[in-house]
Design a protein around this motif. Structure first.
Motif, PDB file in Angstrom:
ATOM      1  N   LEU A  68     -58.402  76.912  24.942  1.00 30.86           N
ATOM      2  CA  LEU A  68     -57.724  75.723  25.464  1.00 30.86           C
ATOM      3  C   LEU A  68     -58.611  74.977  26.466  1.00 30.86           C
ATOM      4  O   LEU A  68     -58.786  73.744  26.379  1.00 30.86           O
ATOM      5  CB  LEU A  68     -56.403  76.124  26.119  1.00 30.86           C
ATOM      6  N   TYR A  69     -59.170  75.710  27.418  1.00 22.33           N
ATOM      7  CA  TYR A  69     -60.010  75.069  28.440  1.00 22.33           C
ATOM      8  C   TYR A  69     -61.283  74.499  27.818  1.00 22.33           C
ATOM      9  O   TYR A  69     -61.759  73.418  28.210  1.00 22.33           O
ATOM     10  CB  TYR A  69     -60.353  76.054  29.553  1.00 22.33           C
ATOM     11  N   ALA A  70     -61.840  75.232  26.863  1.00 21.71           N
ATOM     12  CA  ALA A  70     -63.053  74.740  26.199  1.00 21.71           C
ATOM     13  C   ALA A  70     -62.783  73.409  25.497  1.00 21.71           C
ATOM     14  O   ALA A  70     -63.603  72.468  25.575  1.00 21.71           O
ATOM     15  CB  ALA A  70     -63.558  75.779  25.190  1.00 21.71           C
ATOM     16  N   ILE A  71     -61.642  73.322  24.816  1.00 25.25           N
ATOM     17  CA  ILE A  71     -61.280  72.079  24.130  1.00 25.25           C
ATOM     18  C   ILE A  71     -61.129  70.934  25.139  1.00 25.25           C
ATOM     19  O   ILE A  71     -61.642  69.822  24.934  1.00 25.25           O
ATOM     20  CB  ILE A  71     -59.978  72.261  23.326  1.00 25.25           C
ATOM     21  N   ILE A  72     -60.434  71.183  26.243  1.00 27.51           N
ATOM     22  CA  ILE A  72     -60.204  70.146  27.251  1.00 27.51           C
ATOM     23  C   ILE A  72     -61.522  69.661  27.834  1.00 27.51           C
ATOM     24  O   ILE A  72     -61.776  68.433  27.940  1.00 27.51           O
ATOM     25  CB  ILE A  72     -59.278  70.676  28.369  1.00 27.51           C
ATOM     26  N   PHE A  73     -62.404  70.600  28.192  1.00 26.61           N
ATOM     27  CA  PHE A  73     -63.662  70.216  28.818  1.00 26.61           C
ATOM     28  C   PHE A  73     -64.547  69.433  27.830  1.00 26.61           C
ATOM     29  O   PHE A  73     -65.146  68.399  28.183  1.00 26.61           O
ATOM     30  CB  PHE A  73     -64.412  71.444  29.326  1.00 26.61           C
ATOM     31  N   VAL A  74     -64.621  69.921  26.606  1.00 20.91           N
ATOM     32  CA  VAL A  74     -65.463  69.266  25.602  1.00 20.91           C
ATOM     33  C   VAL A  74     -64.943  67.862  25.303  1.00 20.91           C
ATOM     34  O   VAL A  74     -65.703  66.880  25.223  1.00 20.91           O
ATOM     35  CB  VAL A  74     -65.534  70.106  24.309  1.00 20.91           C
ATOM     36  N   GLN A  75     -63.612  67.744  25.140  1.00 17.80           N
ATOM     37  CA  GLN A  75     -63.039  66.442  24.816  1.00 17.80           C
ATOM     38  C   GLN A  75     -63.169  65.457  25.990  1.00 17.80           C
ATOM     39  O   GLN A  75     -63.216  64.250  25.791  1.00 17.80           O
ATOM     40  CB  GLN A  75     -61.576  66.603  24.421  1.00 17.80           C
ATOM     41  N   THR A  76     -63.234  65.961  27.192  1.00  8.91           N
ATOM     42  CA  THR A  76     -63.460  65.089  28.353  1.00  8.91           C
ATOM     43  C   THR A  76     -64.892  64.583  28.354  1.00  8.91           C
ATOM     44  O   THR A  76     -65.154  63.388  28.613  1.00  8.91           O
ATOM     45  CB  THR A  76     -63.163  65.848  29.668  1.00  8.91           C
ATOM     46  N   VAL A  77     -65.856  65.479  28.067  1.00 11.44           N
ATOM     47  CA  VAL A  77     -67.269  65.092  28.039  1.00 11.44           C
ATOM     48  C   VAL A  77     -67.530  64.065  26.935  1.00 11.44           C
ATOM     49  O   VAL A  77     -68.313  63.116  27.112  1.00 11.44           O
ATOM     50  CB  VAL A  77     -68.162  66.340  27.836  1.00 11.44           C
ATOM     51  N   THR A  78     -66.848  64.242  25.794  1.00 15.22           N
ATOM     52  CA  THR A  78     -67.069  63.325  24.664  1.00 15.22           C
ATOM     53  C   THR A  78     -66.290  62.029  24.807  1.00 15.22           C
ATOM     54  O   THR A  78     -66.394  61.142  23.949  1.00 15.22           O
ATOM     55  CB  THR A  78     -66.663  64.010  23.339  1.00 15.22           C
ATOM     56  N   GLY A  79     -65.481  61.908  25.877  1.00 12.17           N
ATOM     57  CA  GLY A  79     -64.804  60.660  26.164  1.00 12.17           C
ATOM     58  C   GLY A  79     -63.380  60.545  25.659  1.00 12.17           C
ATOM     59  O   GLY A  79     -62.737  59.511  25.859  1.00 12.17           O
ATOM     60  N   ARG A  80     -62.856  61.583  25.005  1.00  9.14           N
ATOM     61  CA  ARG A  80     -61.471  61.497  24.524  1.00  9.14           C
ATOM     62  C   ARG A  80     -60.490  61.506  25.686  1.00  9.14           C
ATOM     63  O   ARG A  80     -59.459  60.822  25.660  1.00  9.14           O
ATOM     64  CB  ARG A  80     -61.178  62.651  23.563  1.00  9.14           C
ATOM     65  N   PHE A  81     -60.782  62.326  26.697  1.00  5.40           N
ATOM     66  CA  PHE A  81     -59.926  62.419  27.876  1.00  5.40           C
ATOM     67  C   PHE A  81     -60.633  61.807  29.076  1.00  5.40           C
ATOM     68  O   PHE A  81     -61.854  61.944  29.236  1.00  5.40           O
ATOM     69  CB  PHE A  81     -59.584  63.885  28.208  1.00  5.40           C
ATOM     70  N   THR A  82     -59.856  61.159  29.933  1.00  8.17           N
ATOM     71  CA  THR A  82     -60.380  60.698  31.217  1.00  8.17           C
ATOM     72  C   THR A  82     -60.416  61.876  32.179  1.00  8.17           C
ATOM     73  O   THR A  82     -59.778  62.916  31.928  1.00  8.17           O
ATOM     74  CB  THR A  82     -59.490  59.592  31.802  1.00  8.17           C
ATOM     75  N   PRO A  83     -61.145  61.755  33.287  1.00  7.72           N
ATOM     76  CA  PRO A  83     -61.097  62.835  34.290  1.00  7.72           C
ATOM     77  C   PRO A  83     -59.672  63.140  34.748  1.00  7.72           C
ATOM     78  O   PRO A  83     -59.312  64.297  34.978  1.00  7.72           O
ATOM     79  CB  PRO A  83     -61.953  62.283  35.443  1.00  7.72           C
ATOM     80  N   GLY A  84     -58.848  62.090  34.869  1.00  9.24           N
ATOM     81  CA  GLY A  84     -57.456  62.321  35.259  1.00  9.24           C
ATOM     82  C   GLY A  84     -56.690  63.083  34.192  1.00  9.24           C
ATOM     83  O   GLY A  84     -55.885  63.960  34.494  1.00  9.24           O
ATOM     84  N   ASP A  85     -56.966  62.742  32.900  1.00  9.88           N
ATOM     85  CA  ASP A  85     -56.330  63.497  31.807  1.00  9.88           C
ATOM     86  C   ASP A  85     -56.745  64.964  31.872  1.00  9.88           C
ATOM     87  O   ASP A  85     -55.925  65.868  31.658  1.00  9.88           O
ATOM     88  CB  ASP A  85     -56.743  62.908  30.444  1.00  9.88           C
ATOM     89  N   MET A  86     -58.034  65.189  32.144  1.00  4.03           N
ATOM     90  CA  MET A  86     -58.529  66.564  32.208  1.00  4.03           C
ATOM     91  C   MET A  86     -57.824  67.344  33.313  1.00  4.03           C
ATOM     92  O   MET A  86     -57.365  68.483  33.099  1.00  4.03           O
ATOM     93  CB  MET A  86     -60.039  66.569  32.465  1.00  4.03           C
ATOM     94  N   VAL A  87     -57.729  66.756  34.510  1.00  2.00           N
ATOM     95  CA  VAL A  87     -57.066  67.436  35.630  1.00  2.00           C
ATOM     96  C   VAL A  87     -55.604  67.714  35.291  1.00  2.00           C
ATOM     97  O   VAL A  87     -55.075  68.806  35.528  1.00  2.00           O
ATOM     98  CB  VAL A  87     -57.176  66.579  36.906  1.00  2.00           C
ATOM     99  N   MET A  88     -54.950  66.695  34.678  1.00  2.00           N
ATOM    100  CA  MET A  88     -53.543  66.863  34.324  1.00  2.00           C
ATOM    101  C   MET A  88     -53.358  67.967  33.290  1.00  2.00           C
ATOM    102  O   MET A  88     -52.470  68.823  33.414  1.00  2.00           O
ATOM    103  CB  MET A  88     -52.998  65.539  33.794  1.00  2.00           C
ATOM    104  N   LEU A  89     -54.213  68.006  32.265  1.00  2.00           N
ATOM    105  CA  LEU A  89     -54.088  69.012  31.206  1.00  2.00           C
ATOM    106  C   LEU A  89     -54.432  70.415  31.715  1.00  2.00           C
ATOM    107  O   LEU A  89     -53.797  71.396  31.311  1.00  2.00           O
ATOM    108  CB  LEU A  89     -54.993  68.631  30.029  1.00  2.00           C
ATOM    109  N   VAL A  90     -55.435  70.508  32.579  1.00  2.00           N
ATOM    110  CA  VAL A  90     -55.770  71.821  33.156  1.00  2.00           C
ATOM    111  C   VAL A  90     -54.579  72.368  33.950  1.00  2.00           C
ATOM    112  O   VAL A  90     -54.240  73.546  33.876  1.00  2.00           O
ATOM    113  CB  VAL A  90     -57.033  71.716  34.040  1.00  2.00           C
TER     114      VAL A  90
END
Length: 625
Positions: free
Chosen positions: A272-294
């Motif tokens: 789960l965390y790997a998906i969130i981090f990777v998708q944030t780096v590739t631009g699918r998620f914003t930093p705020g989305d990443m913090v919220m999803l984590v």
């Protein structure tokens, strides 16, 4: 689940509390779910400010708007926190009240069931075990229900919300979470099967040890007199040592399985965390989305890990409630074993075989000669459980106002006759008729006053013990019977007189003092029938004369059945019934039986003899000279 539903049915009156607690939990959970979104939004605002360069220029016009936005978000976090704290404590208050009310309901229903169970149940149970079962079972059940009512909505709402939000943002996250929940639950279910079996074995040892503990504390004089302290301690320690062995096996199994569960859980959350981090780096998620999803993933972990705790406490509650419901499920009629209890006499005067002989026994010289019997045993047969018969075809009748003494060897059935008379057991065959038996056991027992050989007092005051059969009696009435039973001769010397607490089973009083209180209690009840298991057997000669005078007055005009332990008492009755091997050997006045050559004549001869063998033989009859 079945046990949980039974508890809910047992405590359905607490439904408003359950609903209130769950509503409070829902509000708290919703507030908690809002935190990741607020934090995520704040993260995006701050990152945008930093990336646009306005954060480094306090004079920039956009700074004021950004600051206002983050302050509003901070206020939102404060509001959410206040809601969580306020509503959470309201739910906690309702949980505490609900838990207390549940304990009252379960304890009261347990006690009500115990009071409804027949004497046969208590013949096979230790008092301490019954008490230990109550304390352990209900504590485990109420603790679980209190926690579960708080956690249930939280677990469900959090799980559904996190799955829905994860699916909205990126469906692979929801798929992994959907795998984590059932796998963890399945592994937990595998773990709990063996755990519950071992917990049941531990509970059995604890209940036995607790039962013996209560028994030893209540019989401490006997334990010390026979130097049994070390033996009792070793037996007690052995029971708990067995629980240690069981706990070692139980804990080893639990933690081995828990390591497996945690390993699977950590592996899934790594994905789960790997998906969130990777998708944030590739631009699918914003930093705020990443913090919220984590943060959401952290919240998603709570239901999974809480599930382990819920199952643990649930298994304890199930194991504890098992013994509780075993008692609650007992059918008093089935435990009793059936058999007819005493009934009102038949109007036609026709009874079982041998009834004519029994009625004819109410003959000349009886206090109620010629009157219908007040008590009649007609062909009564009885045995305890599946054991051999203690009474085999007993027939006799007692006239109104007559005094009848029962004499026989130990185990001959004297006490059994008194137990049957009070309806503590049902007969195997035959019939017992008692004038005034009424329509049920309560009516029957209200018509009988009892004084046992071993006085049974409660831990209240002298006055409360005397008034036990008539709780509404006035102090004047209590003191009047106390005078007749010679209680007043010692009560003035007690610290608080009639208000002195006598201790458990009257431990603070002598045997004679307890017996006098027991006699006074029977006197105050003023029942038409009296059963006296030698009411003066524990008294010294002076006290015996005082109490006997009160009993003579009390028995005047009342039907009295006496298990006699003193030959002086036997000689004063209207008739004697001698028992041998569960059958009636003789019935007649003392003078007649003294010359018949039967058991009573043998007793008189043994009393007159000074030979050691004859004195020993006299003890077989529980009789003293």
């Amino acid at each position: 689940m079945t046990t949980l539903l039974r508890i809910l049915r047992f405590t359905r009156t607490l439904a408003p509390y359950y609903v209130g607690i769950m509503i409070a939990a829902a509000i708290v959970t919703a507030a908690g779910l809002a935190v990741p979104f607020i934090t995520g939004r704040a993260t995006d605002v701050v990152v945008d400010a930093v990336s646009s360069g306005i954060a480094g220029d306090p004079a920039a016009e956009a700074v004021a708007g950004t600051v206002g936005t983050v302050l509003l978000l901070a206020l939102a976090l404060l509001a959410v926190s206040l809601v969580e704290a306020g509503i959470g404590n309201v739910g906690g208050y309702w949980g505490d009240v609900m838990s207390a009310k549940m304990r009252t309901i379960l304890s009261t229903r347990y006690f009500e069931q115990l009071l409804a169970l027949p004497q046969r149940y208590y013949d096979d149970e230790l008092t301490g075990t019954i008490v230990a079962r109550l304390n352990r079972s209900i504590s485990e059940v109420t603790n679980f229900m209190k926690s579960f009512s708080n956690l249930f909505v939280t677990l469900i709402l959090t799980t559904v919300s996190v799955l829905a939000i994860s699916a909205w943002y990126y469906w692979p996250l929801a798929v992994l979470l959907a795998i984590a929940y059932p796998v963890y639950f399945w592994l937990t279910a595998l773990t709990s099967r063996r755990w519950q079996r071992l917990e049941g074995e531990k509970n059995a040892h604890v209940d036995v040890a607790s039962g013996r503990f209560a028994e030893v504390v209540g019989q401490m004089r006997v334990v010390k007199s026979f130097v049994g302290e070390r033996r009792e301690l070793n037996a007690f320690a052995d029971r708990f040592a067995r629980t240690e062995t069981l706990t070692e096996s139980q804990s080893r199994h639990w933690h081995r399985m828990d390591a497996l569960r945690q390993g699977v859980l950590h592996l899934i959350f790594f994905g789960l965390y790997a998906i969130i981090f990777v998708q944030t780096v590739t631009g699918r998620f914003t930093p705020g989305d990443m913090v919220m999803l984590v943060q959401l993933m952290a919240m998603a972990r709570q239901p999974v890990t809480s599930l382990s705790w819920v199952v643990d406490t649930a298994q304890r509650a199930i194991a504890g409630s098992k013994s509780y419901f075993e008692v609650m499920d007992l059918d008093p009629a089935a435990v009793d074993g059936g058999g007819e209890r005493p009934v009102e006499p038949r109007g036609d005067g026709v009874g079982a075989a041998g009834s004519a002989e029994a009625d004819a026994a109410v003959g000349p010289g009886s206090a109620g000669a010629g009157a219908p019997p007040a008590i009649a045993f007609r062909g009564v047969r009885f045995g305890y459980g599946d054991a051999d018969e203690v009474l085999a075809g007993v027939d006799f009748a007692v006239a109104p106002g007559e005094r009848v003494a029962f004499v026989g060897e130990s185990g001959g059935g004297k006490t059994t006759i008194m137990s049957l008379l009070m309806g503590l057991y049902g007969v195997r065959d035959g019939r017992i008729e008692i004038a005034g038996a009424g329509r049920g056991l309560e009516d029957l027992r209200r018509s009988i006053g009892v004084v046992f050989q071993e006085p049974a007092l409660f831990s209240g005051t002298v006055a409360e013990n005397i008034a036990y059969g008539r709780p509404g009696a006035s102090r004047a009435e209590i003191e009047a019977v106390a005078a007749r039973a010679a209680v007043d001769r010692f009560v003035d010397q007690l610290p608080d007189g009639y208000d002195t607490v006598v201790g458990e089973r009257g431990i603070k009083l002598s045997g004679g003092q307890k017996q006098r209180i027991a006699v006074a209690r029977a006197m105050l009840k003023d029942a038409p029938i009296f059963v006296l298991d030698e009411a003066t057997s524990a008294l010294d000669t002076k006290s015996e004369r005082l109490v006997q005078a009160g009993l003579e007055d009390l028995m005047g005009g009342r039907t009295s059945l006496i298990i006699a332990h003193r030959l002086s008492t036997i000689a004063e009755v209207d008739r004697i019934v001698t028992l041998k091997d569960g059958r009636i050997d003789e019935i007649g006045p003392p003078a007649e039986l003294a010359a018949s050559g039967g058991i009573y004549a043998e007793l008189l001869a043994l009393q007159a003899s000074s030979a050691r063998a004859d004195r020993k033989r006299l003890q077989d009859f529980d009789v003293v000279g």
